[in-house]
Design an enzyme around this catalytic site. Structure first.
Site, PDB file in Angstrom:
ATOM      1  CG  ASP A  11      15.977  87.980  49.466  1.00  0.00           C
ATOM      2  OD1 ASP A  11      16.822  88.188  48.099  1.00  0.00           O
ATOM      3  OD2 ASP A  11      16.636  87.934  50.196  1.00  0.00           O
ATOM      4  N   GLY A  13      18.332  89.865  52.809  1.00  0.00           N
ATOM      5  CA  GLY A  13      18.950  89.138  54.109  1.00  0.00           C
ATOM      6  C   GLY A  13      20.279  89.437  54.697  1.00  0.00           C
ATOM      7  N   GLY A  97      16.118  78.417  56.428  1.00  0.00           N
ATOM      8  CA  GLY A  97      15.799  79.636  55.952  1.00  0.00           C
ATOM      9  C   GLY A  97      14.942  80.125  54.853  1.00  0.00           C
ATOM     10  CB  ILE A  98      12.999  82.461  53.711  1.00  0.00           C
ATOM     11  CG1 ILE A  98      11.487  82.784  52.742  1.00  0.00           C
ATOM     12  CG2 ILE A  98      13.661  83.967  54.159  1.00  0.00           C
ATOM     13  CD1 ILE A  98      10.408  81.680  52.486  1.00  0.00           C
ATOM     14  CG  ASP A  99      18.348  82.508  52.504  1.00  0.00           C
ATOM     15  OD1 ASP A  99      17.554  81.780  53.927  1.00  0.00           O
ATOM     16  OD2 ASP A  99      19.367  83.285  52.270  1.00  0.00           O
ATOM     17  CB  THR A 175      48.632  90.150  56.035  1.00  0.00           C
ATOM     18  OG1 THR A 175      49.672  89.980  56.546  1.00  0.00           O
ATOM     19  CG2 THR A 175      47.668  90.284  56.851  1.00  0.00           C
TER      20      THR A 175
HETATM   21  N1  LIG Z   1      26.078  96.381  46.062  1.00  0.00           N
HETATM   22  C1  LIG Z   1      26.404  95.849  47.178  1.00  0.00           C
HETATM   23  N2  LIG Z   1      26.304  95.886  48.563  1.00  0.00           N
HETATM   24  C2  LIG Z   1      26.081  95.162  49.217  1.00  0.00           C
HETATM   25  N3  LIG Z   1      27.342  94.086  49.459  1.00  0.00           N
HETATM   26  C3  LIG Z   1      27.913  93.634  47.609  1.00  0.00           C
HETATM   27  C4  LIG Z   1      27.123  94.531  46.542  1.00  0.00           C
HETATM   28  N4  LIG Z   1      27.338  93.837  45.498  1.00  0.00           N
HETATM   29  C5  LIG Z   1      27.784  92.659  46.261  1.00  0.00           C
HETATM   30  N5  LIG Z   1      27.836  92.589  46.599  1.00  0.00           N
HETATM   31  C6  LIG Z   1      28.975  91.644  48.001  1.00  0.00           C
HETATM   32  O1  LIG Z   1      27.253  90.841  48.394  1.00  0.00           O
HETATM   33  C7  LIG Z   1      27.765  90.158  49.033  1.00  0.00           C
HETATM   34  C8  LIG Z   1      25.901  90.580  49.789  1.00  0.00           C
HETATM   35  O2  LIG Z   1      25.761  89.128  49.043  1.00  0.00           O
HETATM   36  P1  LIG Z   1      24.192  89.100  49.082  1.00  0.00           P
HETATM   37  O3  LIG Z   1      23.699  87.778  48.906  1.00  0.00           O
HETATM   38  O4  LIG Z   1      23.385  90.138  49.477  1.00  0.00           O
HETATM   39  O5  LIG Z   1      23.978  88.799  50.898  1.00  0.00           O
HETATM   40  P2  LIG Z   1      22.557  88.875  51.689  1.00  0.00           P
HETATM   41  O6  LIG Z   1      21.395  87.921  51.331  1.00  0.00           O
HETATM   42  O7  LIG Z   1      23.243  87.657  52.822  1.00  0.00           O
HETATM   43  O8  LIG Z   1      21.969  89.831  52.705  1.00  0.00           O
HETATM   44  C9  LIG Z   1      28.654  90.970  50.290  1.00  0.00           C
HETATM   45  O9  LIG Z   1      29.125  90.592  51.863  1.00  0.00           O
HETATM   46  C10 LIG Z   1      28.906  91.997  49.434  1.00  0.00           C
HETATM   47  O10 LIG Z   1      30.442  91.137  48.842  1.00  0.00           O
HETATM   48  C1  LIG Z   2      21.691  80.520  56.958  1.00  0.00           C
HETATM   49  C2  LIG Z   2      20.956  82.563  55.955  1.00  0.00           C
HETATM   50  C3  LIG Z   2      21.236  83.348  57.247  1.00  0.00           C
HETATM   51  C4  LIG Z   2      21.331  82.903  55.476  1.00  0.00           C
HETATM   52  O1  LIG Z   2      21.359  83.823  54.934  1.00  0.00           O
HETATM   53  P1  LIG Z   2      21.790  85.715  54.400  1.00  0.00           P
HETATM   54  O2  LIG Z   2      23.046  84.942  54.250  1.00  0.00           O
HETATM   55  O3  LIG Z   2      20.700  85.487  52.852  1.00  0.00           O
HETATM   56  O4  LIG Z   2      21.558  86.287  55.204  1.00  0.00           O
HETATM   57  C5  LIG Z   2      19.632  81.619  56.014  1.00  0.00           C
HETATM   58  O5  LIG Z   2      19.555  81.040  55.603  1.00  0.00           O
HETATM   59  C6  LIG Z   2      18.958  81.685  57.703  1.00  0.00           C
HETATM   60  O6  LIG Z   2      18.640  82.442  58.237  1.00  0.00           O
HETATM   61  N1  LIG Z   2      18.947  80.324  57.581  1.00  0.00           N
HETATM   62  C7  LIG Z   2      17.906  79.707  59.063  1.00  0.00           C
HETATM   63  C8  LIG Z   2      18.284  78.984  59.562  1.00  0.00           C
HETATM   64  C9  LIG Z   2      18.834  77.250  58.430  1.00  0.00           C
HETATM   65  O7  LIG Z   2      18.691  77.426  56.722  1.00  0.00           O
HETATM   66  O8  LIG Z   2      19.039  75.817  58.948  1.00  0.00           O
HETATM   67  K   LIG Z   3      20.572  86.204  51.345  1.00  0.00           K
END
Ligand SMILES: Nc1ncnc2c1ncn2[C@@H]1O[C@H](COP(=O)(O)OP(=O)(O)O)[C@@H](O)[C@H]1O
Ligand SMILES: CC(C)(COP(=O)(O)O)[C@@H](O)C(=O)NCCC(=O)O
Ligand SMILES: [K+]
EC number: 2.7.1.33
Length: 244
Positions: A11, A13, A97-99, A175
């Protein structure tokens, strides 16, 4: 496919890649990283690949993972109009988005009722799916790190060290607290507004920032860290059966 099939879900992201190893329905391990785990001793029969990254980045990751598991079958998952008894709300289903798609499918099968899915990652996604498995649509908002980063990159004087980000009492008086807690409040207000619209739905949360948000959200919800991987397993298995 045997009951104890070994499946690797990838997966990808925009911040991190999650690798989930399944044996049948059991999750053996989850690794988060920027490249394929090596020497895991795990030999997946099939790899289910879900990426929201660019085509180029996804192709590089595909090659990296396939090099580690050269004999594994490969299935790239994409958002469709329907899958696993769930119907996609998008007019152009493939653009969801596939997620998000996989999280919605997993939530439908886990909750078996009206559900709101919150995935707090690079972006914060909220999707609504009803008990009949109809995806009603959803929102995309900046993730916590993205909100903070945008303030740092667009201003001259918002600067602080990570050790200055501390739990404090009352209104932020530094801040670091003003930014960190301001971004949290933005996310929490966003989610609480949606909760006013769907108070009877079961709230399901996933994503790397889920914990950071959960403990301050006055909403009853259930955390499923592996939600997207579970959705990938459901969709990949359905596709694999369909191909047999
Ligand atoms: N081990 C880790 N590595 C990276 N990010 C992490 C980790 N643990 C928690 N996080 C948090 O998770 C967020 C990323 O979440 P995640 O669901 O993996 O993102 P994505 O699916 O968009 O790549 C980061 O912004 C960070 O705050
Ligand atoms: C919104 C997202 C970038 C989120 O991805 P992530 O936070 O997991 O990196 C992903 O779901 C995406 O690329 N979506 C395509 C646009 C849409 O869902 O409408
Ligand atoms: K994700």
């Amino acid at each position: 496919m045997s009951v104890e099939s070994r499946i690797l879900v990838v997966d990808a992201g925009n911040t991190s890649i999650k690798f989930t190893a399944f044996e049948g329905e059991k999750v053996l391990w989850v690794q988060r990283g920027d490249s394929c785990p090596v020497e895991t001793g795990f030999a997946p029969e099939v790899i289910y690949f879900a990426s929201v990254r660019s085509k180029e980045q996804s192709a590089l990751l595909h090659a990296d993972v396939q090099a580690e598991f050269p004999s594994s079958e490969w299935i790239t998952l994409t958002s469709q109009a329907t899958a696993c008894f769930v119907r996609n709300a998008y007019i152009e289903p493939e653009r969801l988005g596939i997620d998000r798609w996989l999280g919605v499918i997993a939530a439908h099968h886990l909750i078996k009722g009206d559900a709101v899915v919150v995935d707090a990652g690079t972006a914060i996604k909220v999707d609504v799916v009803n008990r009949e498995g109809v995806h009603l649509g959803g929102y995309i908002a900046p993730g916590l790190a993205m909100m903070t980063e945008s303030l740092l990159s667009k201003t001259a004087r918002i600067r602080f060290d990570s050790h200055e980000v501390v739990e404090g009492e009352g209104l932020p008086n530094s801040t670091a607290r003003a930014v960190t807690e301001g971004c949290h409040e933005m996310a929490l207000g966003f989610l609480e507004r949606i909760h006013h619209l769907y108070p009877e739905f079961k709230w399901v949360v996933t994503g790397g920032d889920a914990q950071a948000l959960l403990n301050r959200l006055g909403i009853a919800l259930e955390c499923f860290p592996n939600l997207v991987a579970l959705g990938a397993k459901l969709v990949g298995d359905e596709q694999l059966r369909g191909n047999k």
